[in-house]
Design a protein around this motif. Structure first.
Motif, PDB file in Angstrom:
ATOM      1  N   ALA A  73       1.059  -1.142  -0.446  1.00 49.74           N
ATOM      2  CA  ALA A  73       0.216  -0.352   0.212  1.00 49.74           C
ATOM      3  C   ALA A  73       0.883   1.193  -0.028  1.00 49.74           C
ATOM      4  O   ALA A  73       0.537   2.174  -0.250  1.00 49.74           O
ATOM      5  CB  ALA A  73      -1.226   0.027   0.960  1.00 49.74           C
ATOM      6  N   ARG A  74       1.339   1.059   0.580  1.00 51.77           N
ATOM      7  CA  ARG A  74       3.221   2.421   0.769  1.00 51.77           C
ATOM      8  C   ARG A  74       3.492   2.576  -0.730  1.00 51.77           C
ATOM      9  O   ARG A  74       3.272   3.087  -0.774  1.00 51.77           O
ATOM     10  CB  ARG A  74       3.772   2.184   2.201  1.00 51.77           C
ATOM     11  N   GLU A  75       4.169   1.414  -1.204  1.00 52.01           N
ATOM     12  CA  GLU A  75       4.529   1.710  -2.487  1.00 52.01           C
ATOM     13  C   GLU A  75       3.704   1.906  -3.374  1.00 52.01           C
ATOM     14  O   GLU A  75       3.889   2.750  -4.523  1.00 52.01           O
ATOM     15  CB  GLU A  75       4.946   0.446  -3.001  1.00 52.01           C
ATOM     16  N   ARG A  76       2.204   1.588  -3.662  1.00 49.37           N
ATOM     17  CA  ARG A  76       1.511   2.213  -4.316  1.00 49.37           C
ATOM     18  C   ARG A  76       0.922   3.663  -3.524  1.00 49.37           C
ATOM     19  O   ARG A  76       1.281   3.918  -5.157  1.00 49.37           O
ATOM     20  CB  ARG A  76       0.165   1.347  -3.983  1.00 49.37           C
ATOM     21  N   ALA A  77       1.299   4.290  -3.598  1.00 47.11           N
ATOM     22  CA  ALA A  77       1.213   5.388  -2.606  1.00 47.11           C
ATOM     23  C   ALA A  77       2.121   6.171  -3.150  1.00 47.11           C
ATOM     24  O   ALA A  77       1.862   7.296  -3.890  1.00 47.11           O
ATOM     25  CB  ALA A  77       0.827   5.409  -1.381  1.00 47.11           C
ATOM     26  N   ASP A  78       3.183   5.472  -3.088  1.00 45.35           N
ATOM     27  CA  ASP A  78       4.283   6.798  -3.824  1.00 45.35           C
ATOM     28  C   ASP A  78       4.391   6.877  -5.240  1.00 45.35           C
ATOM     29  O   ASP A  78       5.103   7.573  -6.222  1.00 45.35           O
ATOM     30  CB  ASP A  78       5.646   5.704  -2.970  1.00 45.35           C
ATOM     31  N   ASP A  79       4.009   5.826  -5.821  1.00 46.00           N
ATOM     32  CA  ASP A  79       4.075   5.556  -7.389  1.00 46.00           C
ATOM     33  C   ASP A  79       2.656   6.587  -7.094  1.00 46.00           C
ATOM     34  O   ASP A  79       2.666   7.327  -8.829  1.00 46.00           O
ATOM     35  CB  ASP A  79       3.564   4.023  -7.325  1.00 46.00           C
ATOM     36  N   VAL A  80       1.329   6.653  -6.661  1.00 51.64           N
ATOM     37  CA  VAL A  80       0.406   7.724  -7.540  1.00 51.64           C
ATOM     38  C   VAL A  80       1.231   8.535  -6.732  1.00 51.64           C
ATOM     39  O   VAL A  80       0.868   9.864  -8.176  1.00 51.64           O
ATOM     40  CB  VAL A  80      -0.665   6.931  -6.271  1.00 51.64           C
ATOM     41  N   LEU A  81       1.452   9.003  -6.119  1.00 50.70           N
ATOM     42  CA  LEU A  81       2.419  10.636  -5.643  1.00 50.70           C
ATOM     43  C   LEU A  81       3.012  11.046  -7.196  1.00 50.70           C
ATOM     44  O   LEU A  81       2.949  11.912  -7.560  1.00 50.70           O
ATOM     45  CB  LEU A  81       2.517  10.671  -5.178  1.00 50.70           C
ATOM     46  N   ARG A  82       4.501   9.681  -7.212  1.00 49.08           N
ATOM     47  CA  ARG A  82       5.160  10.267  -8.517  1.00 49.08           C
ATOM     48  C   ARG A  82       4.599  10.095 -10.125  1.00 49.08           C
ATOM     49  O   ARG A  82       5.186  11.498 -10.347  1.00 49.08           O
ATOM     50  CB  ARG A  82       5.766   8.934  -8.530  1.00 49.08           C
TER      51      ARG A  82
END
Length: 506
Positions: A3-12
């Protein structure tokens, strides 16, 4: 953790969409998929895509994506995947594209598809859709701006060639109404300021000035301004009228508002004399570059075409007759009017005429060769150029200055006879008097420069000085003569004519 990686990807992805737009985001998705990414419309046409690689040729990947779009359309699905040759094409509809048609995100990746790629693509549709929507709006705005620019450029071209009736018709679809009489102003901007300066000019004029981006010089704006006799002629001065007299002229306002811009302004002329006014403004621009306030108005001076008299009119008609009566052998060949416009543009802008006329340099060369053959002149010689420039100016002179020679049956005089006339002689004397204050080398420099076909290197060699030294002399003479010498439109034709007229009495 996922979930953290997905959030980072979305932000990027949102950051990439904001800073680099759809190209940057598609490139990032292609790298994450270890493949190819692009945007396609509903019929499979690629709208935007990353460049292909040796492993993933863009053309092959695009073909697979287009095939997937066609199958998606047949099946009536919103998302689709197609496997072929060890590759998988994934299609998802773009959220928020707002371009009025179906836009799809397509990614071609190797099999097996990387883990969580489908989720990543689903998350990418929103930022990518917003970026694509914004870019679509910007593209439409640029198309509208380009259409208006082309329209205004067309009106300017018609005015420069004396086709007032058609110019008014075309201008009727734009705004504002063409003023008459006018002053022409040339504004030289720095860097990428031209669009911003155009906006400032539009605001300062209240929408009453025709503003055209110069098709020849990328840093120039051409303003066709209504003449306001009651406007203030200088800061602190007052016009004859009340009310509007407190407002400074637009040209001076622009010079004051925009740092580093240079402004040259013509005399007040009828709209039919726009071409002459442009040349005046261009000459004033050369003077303004050396002034602290970066602003100059063209000094009052007669034009040789206006004082050539009936003899000049007969000479001009005879000289240009083979050109003006030319009939093309084929329908696609240029006619007399097009050749005359080409000649006038080339005399004014030299090689930049290709930009003015929107033709290839080979087309320009072919037309000039034909013109030279028709007129029996060597267009590479300054003497021939000066004669043609004078003849065209006489032909273009307003009706009140052009004698009626239709009933005269006397033979046309030669150029020397025209230059010996009292009107031209007075004009030449006035031109050459301006040179005297520039010092003993001024006339020698100008005569040598003209004798060397206005070329710097041969002039420098004959004068025994360096090319930069020759250029500096001519730049100083521009300020003395209030004329442009080194950049076209140049005063070299008028100077050649003035010296030739003076030599006839020597």
């Amino acid at each position: 953790m996922r979930a953290r990686e997905r959030a980072d990807d979305v932000l990027r992805m949102y950051r990439l969409a904001r800073t680099g737009g759809s190209p940057e985001l598609l490139g990032w998705l292609a790298r994450r998929a270890d493949g190819w990414a692009g945007l396609l419309d509903g019929d499979g046409t690629v709208l935007q895509a990353v460049a292909g690689t040796a492993r993933w040729p863009g053309q092959d990947a695009a073909k697979l994506a287009s095939r997937a779009v066609r199958e998606l359309t047949v099946r009536g699905a919103r998302a689709y995947s197609l496997e072929a040759g060890g590759r998988t094409a994934l299609l998802l509809p773009l959220d928020g594209a707002g371009d009025g048609r179906d836009t799809l995100l397509a990614v071609v990746a190797p099999r097996p598809v990387p883990d969580r790629l489908a989720t990543l693509l689903a998350d990418a549709t929103m930022p990518l859709g917003l970026a694509w929507s914004s870019e679509s709006v910007e593209r439409k705005r640029r198309r509208v701006d380009l259409a208006e620019f082309r329209g205004r450029e067309a009106v300017l071209h018609l005015l420069m060639t004396g086709q007032l009736s058609i110019a008014h018709q075309v201008a009727g679809a734009l705004r504002p109404k063409l003023p008459d009489p006018v002053r022409v102003c040339v504004v030289e901007c720095t860097g990428g300021q031209r669009d911003e300066v155009a906006r400032i000019c539009a605001d300062a004029s209240g929408g009453r000035t025709w503003i055209v981006r110069c098709p020849v010089y990328a840093r120039h704006l051409i303003l066709i301004m209504p003449v306001e006799p009651d406007a203030v002629s200088a800061p602190g001065g007052r016009g004859a009228g009340a009310g509007r007299g407190d407002r400074a002229p637009l040209d001076r306002t622009v010079a004051e508002l925009v740092d580093d811009c240079v402004v040259g302004v013509s005399e007040a002329v009828p709209l039919s004399d726009t071409a002459a006014a442009y040349r005046q403004a261009f000459h004033a621009l050369a003077v303004a570059r050396g002034l602290p306030d970066r602003h100059a108005r063209f000094g009052s001076a007669p034009e040789p075409a206006l004082v050539a008299g009936a003899a000049g009119a007969r000479w001009a008609d005879a000289l240009l007759a083979p050109l003006l009566t030319h009939l093309p052998r084929r329908s696609q060949d240029p006619g007399s009017q097009e050749l005359a416009a080409t000649l006038a543009s080339w005399l004014a802008f030299s090689s930049h005429a290709t930009q003015h006329l929107k033709i290839h340099r080979n087309t320009l060369a072919a037309r000039l060769k034909l013109i030279g053959e028709l007129l029996g002149l060597d267009l590479n010689r300054l003497a021939g150029q000066a004669a043609l420039d004078l003849a065209l100016c006489i032909r273009a002179a307003p009706a009140r200055h052009r004698p009626d020679v239709r009933r005269e049956h006397t033979a046309a005089p030669d150029l020397d006879a025209v230059l010996s006339g009292p009107g031209i002689q007075d004009w030449a004397a006035q031109q050459l008097r301006q040179i005297a204050p520039a010092g003993p080398t001024a006339e020698e420099t100008l005569r040598t420069w003209l004798r060397c076909e206005a070329q710097l290197a041969p002039t420098a060699a004959e004068l025994g000085i360096s090319v930069p030294g020759t250029r500096k002399r001519l730049v100083r003479l521009e300020a003395v003569l209030h004329r442009s010498l080194l950049r076209t439109p140049s005063a070299r034709y008028d100077l050649w004519t003035a010296f030739r007229a003076a030599d006839l009495l020597a």
